[in-house]
Every structure is written in structure tokens, then in C-alpha cells.
Scaffold this motif. Sequence first.
Motif, mmCIF file in Angstrom:
data_model
loop_
_atom_site.group_PDB
_atom_site.id
_atom_site.type_symbol
_atom_site.label_atom_id
_atom_site.label_comp_id
_atom_site.label_asym_id
_atom_site.label_seq_id
_atom_site.Cartn_x
_atom_site.Cartn_y
_atom_site.Cartn_z
ATOM 1 N N SER A 1 19.346 -79.471 5.220
ATOM 2 C CA SER A 1 18.985 -80.441 6.609
ATOM 3 C C SER A 1 18.007 -80.508 7.437
ATOM 4 N N ALA A 2 16.945 -79.009 7.301
ATOM 5 C CA ALA A 2 15.694 -79.464 7.568
ATOM 6 C C ALA A 2 14.569 -80.035 6.591
ATOM 7 N N ASN A 3 15.002 -80.500 5.848
ATOM 8 C CA ASN A 3 14.641 -81.693 4.368
ATOM 9 C C ASN A 3 14.883 -82.806 5.067
ATOM 10 N N ARG B 1 21.106 -75.579 11.495
ATOM 11 C CA ARG B 1 20.377 -76.453 9.845
ATOM 12 C C ARG B 1 21.516 -76.265 9.132
ATOM 13 N N LEU B 2 21.724 -77.383 8.275
ATOM 14 C CA LEU B 2 22.980 -77.085 7.266
ATOM 15 C C LEU B 2 22.799 -77.080 6.237
ATOM 16 N N LEU B 3 23.450 -75.794 5.344
ATOM 17 C CA LEU B 3 22.729 -75.156 3.495
ATOM 18 C C LEU B 3 23.965 -75.554 2.820
ATOM 19 N N THR B 4 24.366 -76.451 1.509
ATOM 20 C CA THR B 4 24.660 -76.516 0.830
ATOM 21 C C THR B 4 25.252 -75.817 0.036
ATOM 22 N N PHE B 5 25.534 -74.712 -0.963
ATOM 23 C CA PHE B 5 25.340 -74.609 -2.213
ATOM 24 C C PHE B 5 26.456 -74.503 -2.959
ATOM 25 N N ALA B 6 25.693 -75.077 -4.316
ATOM 26 C CA ALA B 6 26.995 -75.264 -5.290
ATOM 27 C C ALA B 6 27.215 -73.866 -6.515
ATOM 28 N N PHE B 7 28.044 -73.426 -6.881
ATOM 29 C CA PHE B 7 28.556 -71.848 -7.768
ATOM 30 C C PHE B 7 29.245 -73.526 -8.817
ATOM 31 N N GLY B 8 29.266 -73.829 -9.704
ATOM 32 C CA GLY B 8 29.501 -74.196 -10.564
ATOM 33 C C GLY B 8 30.380 -74.968 -10.048
ATOM 34 N N ASP B 9 32.128 -75.183 -10.104
ATOM 35 C CA ASP B 9 33.117 -76.096 -9.763
ATOM 36 C C ASP B 9 33.502 -75.171 -7.781
ATOM 37 N N GLY C 1 37.785 -63.437 -5.177
ATOM 38 C CA GLY C 1 39.167 -62.977 -6.058
ATOM 39 C C GLY C 1 38.702 -62.211 -6.922
ATOM 40 N N ASP C 2 39.078 -62.464 -8.260
ATOM 41 C CA ASP C 2 38.703 -60.928 -9.257
ATOM 42 C C ASP C 2 37.555 -62.249 -9.504
ATOM 43 N N GLY C 3 36.576 -62.997 -9.638
ATOM 44 C CA GLY C 3 35.498 -63.361 -10.523
ATOM 45 C C GLY C 3 34.251 -62.761 -9.864
ATOM 46 N N PRO C 4 33.299 -63.220 -10.899
ATOM 47 C CA PRO C 4 31.390 -62.223 -10.513
ATOM 48 C C PRO C 4 31.332 -62.879 -8.877
ATOM 49 N N ALA C 5 30.005 -62.060 -8.751
ATOM 50 C CA ALA C 5 30.356 -62.146 -7.258
ATOM 51 C C ALA C 5 29.463 -63.942 -6.922
ATOM 52 N N LEU C 6 28.861 -64.419 -6.576
ATOM 53 C CA LEU C 6 28.665 -65.494 -6.163
ATOM 54 C C LEU C 6 27.278 -64.918 -5.334
ATOM 55 N N LEU C 7 25.784 -65.582 -5.988
ATOM 56 C CA LEU C 7 24.456 -64.903 -4.766
ATOM 57 C C LEU C 7 24.027 -66.261 -4.493
ATOM 58 N N THR C 8 23.562 -67.112 -3.283
ATOM 59 C CA THR C 8 22.370 -68.028 -3.239
ATOM 60 C C THR C 8 21.111 -67.438 -2.976
ATOM 61 N N PRO C 9 20.461 -68.629 -3.597
ATOM 62 C CA PRO C 9 19.058 -68.261 -3.957
ATOM 63 C C PRO C 9 18.708 -67.618 -2.436
ATOM 64 N N TRP C 10 17.287 -67.289 -2.648
ATOM 65 C CA TRP C 10 16.863 -66.764 -0.621
ATOM 66 C C TRP C 10 16.081 -67.636 -0.297
ATOM 67 N N THR C 11 16.342 -67.714 1.350
ATOM 68 C CA THR C 11 16.451 -69.292 1.950
ATOM 69 C C THR C 11 15.403 -68.863 3.225
ATOM 70 N N GLY C 12 14.241 -69.372 3.804
ATOM 71 C CA GLY C 12 14.210 -68.461 4.846
ATOM 72 C C GLY C 12 14.883 -69.240 5.721
ATOM 73 N N ILE C 13 15.118 -68.314 7.085
ATOM 74 C CA ILE C 13 15.852 -68.828 7.586
ATOM 75 C C ILE C 13 15.381 -68.362 9.433
#
Length: 156
Positions: free
Chosen positions: A56-58, A72-80, A144-156
Motif C-alpha cells: 500500500s505504500a505504492n 501499511r498493507l502488504l500481500t505476499f504470495a507463496f505459490g498457492d 504444517g509440514d512444508g518448508p519454511a515460507l520466507l518473505t523478501p526483506w521489506t523496509g517497515i
Amino acid sequence: MMVHGDFDERDDALTAELRSALLVHDPVPRTVLQAAYAAIEFRDLDAQLAELIRDSANETAELAGVRGALGRLLTFAFGDRFVEVEVTAEGDARAATGYVVPAQGGTVSADGPGGQVTGTVDDQGRFRLVGLGRGPVRLRFLIGDGPALLTPWTGI
């Protein structure tokens, strides 16, 4: 006097003197150094990396004239999977509140300038982290049992 190409030893001495002056008068900001160390320390080669698909900063032009302290609202996608995060100021610190879609319980941590802050993702996918430092932050979800989900580095 020893000459190296177009430089001689006087140039090496001058370079060393300039380096010392910069370290004293214009040091690298502490938050930049902490983020650099964190980037190396918290790497996880098996993690699934997210893509920032909304910030939302954009979109500030759309909010011109709106009253109140919106986060500030951020949305991240990890596949599904998706993660919605609202970052708000709490004094000098920041808080991150959000949810994971599809909903599932687990843990969440934030790596950043203030160190690591950890929390729980409840069974409805909701989480809240408080006491985050200002600067680059990366969120890590263990769902769950899946791999870790990582967001990119984001300035807050």
C-alpha cells in the motif's frame, strides 16, 4: 617508491586515511549492518521464497485526503498460499498483524534490526508480532509440514 600501474604507495596511504575519516564521520548506519548480518545468519536454502504482490505504500495517491493513521498493507504470495500483513507504528517500534491463506496454524518470526521476534499463527491463520524494529524485516512462517515460507526483506 614502488609504482603499481597508475598508483603508487602514496595513493594507498591516502586511501587508508580517507577510509579512516569516513568510518569516524560517516559510518555505515547500525540498521544497515544489522540487516546485512541477519541476511547471512538467517538464510534457509530449503525455504520457499515469497513474492511481494501488493504494497500500500505504492498506492498513497489513492489515499490522499483520508484522515486517520492507516497501517501499511502488504500481500505476499507463496505459490498457492498468501499472507496479508498490516504494519502499524507503536511508538518507535512496529507491529505486524495478519493472516495466512489457506488458514493453518504454525509459527511466525520476524528477522530484522531489532533481532528476532517470534509468535504463533493460530488455527485460523491469524498472527500478531509486536516490538519490531524499524528497518528491513523478513518474515518466516513454519506452517504444517512444508518448508519454511520466507518473505523478501521489506523496509517497515
